[in-house]
Design an enzyme around this catalytic site. Structure first.
Site, PDB file in Angstrom:
ATOM      1  N   HIS A 183       0.815  -1.227   0.000  1.00 42.08           N
ATOM      2  CA  HIS A 183       0.000   0.000   0.000  1.00 42.08           C
ATOM      3  C   HIS A 183       0.842   1.268   0.000  1.00 42.08           C
ATOM      4  CE1 HIS A 183      -4.061  -1.795   0.832  1.00 42.08           C
ATOM      5  NE2 HIS A 183      -3.258  -2.830   1.014  1.00 42.08           N
ATOM      6  N   ASP A 390       3.534   9.544  -0.873  1.00 46.01           N
ATOM      7  CA  ASP A 390       2.286   8.864  -0.495  1.00 46.01           C
ATOM      8  C   ASP A 390       2.020   7.759  -1.518  1.00 46.01           C
ATOM      9  OD1 ASP A 390      -0.114   8.511   0.927  1.00 46.01           O
ATOM     10  OD2 ASP A 390      -0.551  10.665   0.935  1.00 46.01           O
TER      11      ASP A 390
END
Ligand code: GDG
Length: 488
Positions: A183, A390
């Site tokens: 992720h 991110d």
């Protein structure tokens, strides 16, 4: 999804009963957390409340169809709950001892891997004791997965906390199919190479048949790590390891856009959005940031840009910034330092620019229910996402999903996975304060027609590539025999 689309032979357990007998599940999710949170009822009895997130809503249909089970940490350092059934799902609650919580979770996961994989924004710490705890905890998750998996089951392992699980499972079970999804970013080799246990991590991941990453660049970084660390040959997105082929490719995660839009359309949520604007004294422009209070999210650069814009009077007098900073990892040193830095910056801006009753920054160090989040998204004219690094950033996609009237503008860091998809955003380099300031001004003064054009583009992308699409494309690829893989 062939083996998973058949109906399970084993009957589903009834609510309240224990999960299915070991080895019955044809689909096994292994994630660091369970999709439920433990709470105590009025009589002190344990209750499990769903902790709704994109991942569980995406995987729920597959879980039901394929007699699935979800293995994850319960979230506290009490005894392991073991197999149980809650929220209509078969779950296996793993335990962490207080020492494992400190060395594995706060240590190796949050203070070694997290900063390392986010381009060393904070310095990673390397401690052999933390690594030992990481190996032990990964082994316990792998053992649980092996015990739950039916012959030829599909096992989907999630995220950086569990990178050794694929190899540990494969050593015991050659019959299962193993997928892994990361992720967070996978760093460039020069950074990854700092990890003293880089070879073990690469080998751990290579136990999978398919490795999914958020961006193509992450997959490329991983393939390079395979060549440099393990001396393996790669071809396109494939690594050959003995007689096996492992695939590494991008599968950008998304959100359940439709259900979030439904929440945003509710009368009560729209009314609440109006109340929020009223409570802010009906400003001309509301800027919004929603982040976990994490140093990867670039909250200080955002505050710096905003403070300078106020000083230079480039935004007009009736602009406010609402910054939600959800509490996160509060016992880890770097997070405490960040909180002080952010709160000092907020006070300085408000000290310099507030009038009585109207501060220019509304800072909220709290977490909110989903409906309140949707109301905030609806109340904002400009969403600010300025992450320094991110994996994806779901907040950007959530903002887009809520803007059903096609208004609003998104300022989005280039260093998010979302930047690859949301071409209607004002893309920024968050390190470039002047560029960031210009983008905020442009977004705040956008014409309604231009806003509509940009938002429509982004909404199309998010609705066509939602979290169900993500899960289907990952699992669909995982289920195909190696020779028939599509070009990724
Ligand atoms: C990691 C990766 C990747 C936040 N505050 C509240 C709240 N949230 C929800 C948001 C959003 C989620 O938390 C945050 O997701 P992000 O993607 O923005 O960031 P991370 O937590 O760092 O997630 C990231 C993600 O995994 C998925 O793969 O995109 O790059 O770092 O959904 O809405 N939700 C509620 N109250 C809050 O106060 N209800």
């Amino acid at each position: 999804m062939s083996p998973m689309s058949e109906t399970a032979d084993a009957a589903a357990a009834e609510p309240g009963n224990e999960g299915e007998a070991a080895g019955c599940h044809r689909f096994v999710v292994v994630a660091s957390r369970l999709p439920v949170d433990r709470t105590e009822g009025p009589g002190g009895q344990v209750e499990w409340r769903p902790s709704p997130g994109g991942l569980v809503s995406a995987l729920e249909p597959v879980m039901r169809e394929a007699a699935g089970v979800w293995i994850g940490w319960s979230g506290d350092t009490g005894p392991a709950p073991g197999p149980f059934r809650a929220n209509d799902l078969d779950l296996v609650g793993m335990g962490l001892s207080p020492e494992q919580f400190r060395d594995y979770y706060e240590g190796f996961c949050n203070a070694t891997l997290w900063p390392l994989y986010h381009d060393v924004i904070a310095p990673p710490e390397f401690h052999r004791r933390w690594w030992d705890a990481y190996v032990t905890v990964n082994r316990s998750f792998a053992t649980a997965a092996v015990a739950q998996a039916a012959p030829e089951a599909t096992i989907w392992v999630h995220d950086y906390q569990l990178q050794l699980v694929p190899q540990m499972v494969r050593e015991q079970r050659a019959d299962v199919r193993i997928g892994f999804f990361n992720h967070i970013p996978f760093p460039g080799y020069e950074i990854f190479a700092q990890l003293p246990w880089r070879r073990q991590v690469v080998n751990g991941l290579l136990g999978a048949d398919l490795l999914g990453f958020q961006r193509r660049a992450d997959a490329t970084n991983f393939l390079r790590a395979c060549r440099r660390t393990a001396g393996l040959a790669t071809r396109g997105s494939t690594v050959r390891i003995g007689d096996r082929e492992v695939r590494a490719a991008a599968f950008p995660i998304s959100i359940d856009a439709q259900s979030l839009e439904q929440i945003a359309r509710r009368e009560s949520v729209r009314k609440r959005a109006g109340e929020i604007r009223m409570a802010l004294d009906e400003p001309d422009t509301v800027l919004l940031g929603i982040d976990r209070l994490d140093y990867t999210k670039g909250i200080p650069v955002r505050l710096r840009a905003y403070g300078e814009l106020l000083r230079e009077a480039r935004l007009g007098p009736r602009v406010v910034l609402v910054q939600v900073a959800t509490p996160s990892r509060e016992r880890v040193g770097a997070y405490r330092v960040l909180r002080d830095e952010v709160e000092l910056a907020v006070s300085r801006i408000n000290g310099e620019h507030a009038e009585v009753g109207s501060p220019p920054v509304h800072y909220l160090h709290q977490s909110y229910p989903r409906e309140e989040m949707a109301a905030l998204y609806l109340a904002a004219d400009v969403m600010l996402v300025t992450s320094l690094r991110d994996g994806m950033n779901l907040v950007a996609k959530e903002y887009v999903a809520c803007r059903y009237d096609e208004s609003g503008a998104l300022v989005l860091s280039e260093f998010t996975g979302a930047a690859d998809e949301l071409s209607g955003a004002f893309l920024v380099n968050p390190h470039d304060i002047e560029g960031l300031k210009d983008a905020i001004v442009r977004a705040a003064t956008i014409s309604p027609g231009e806003a509509r054009r940009r938002m429509r583009l982004m909404r199309k992308r998010v609705s066509e590539h939602d979290v169900a699409h993500w899960a289907e494309s990952f699992l669909g690829t995982l289920e195909r025999p190696p020779g028939t893989w599509p070009t990724l």
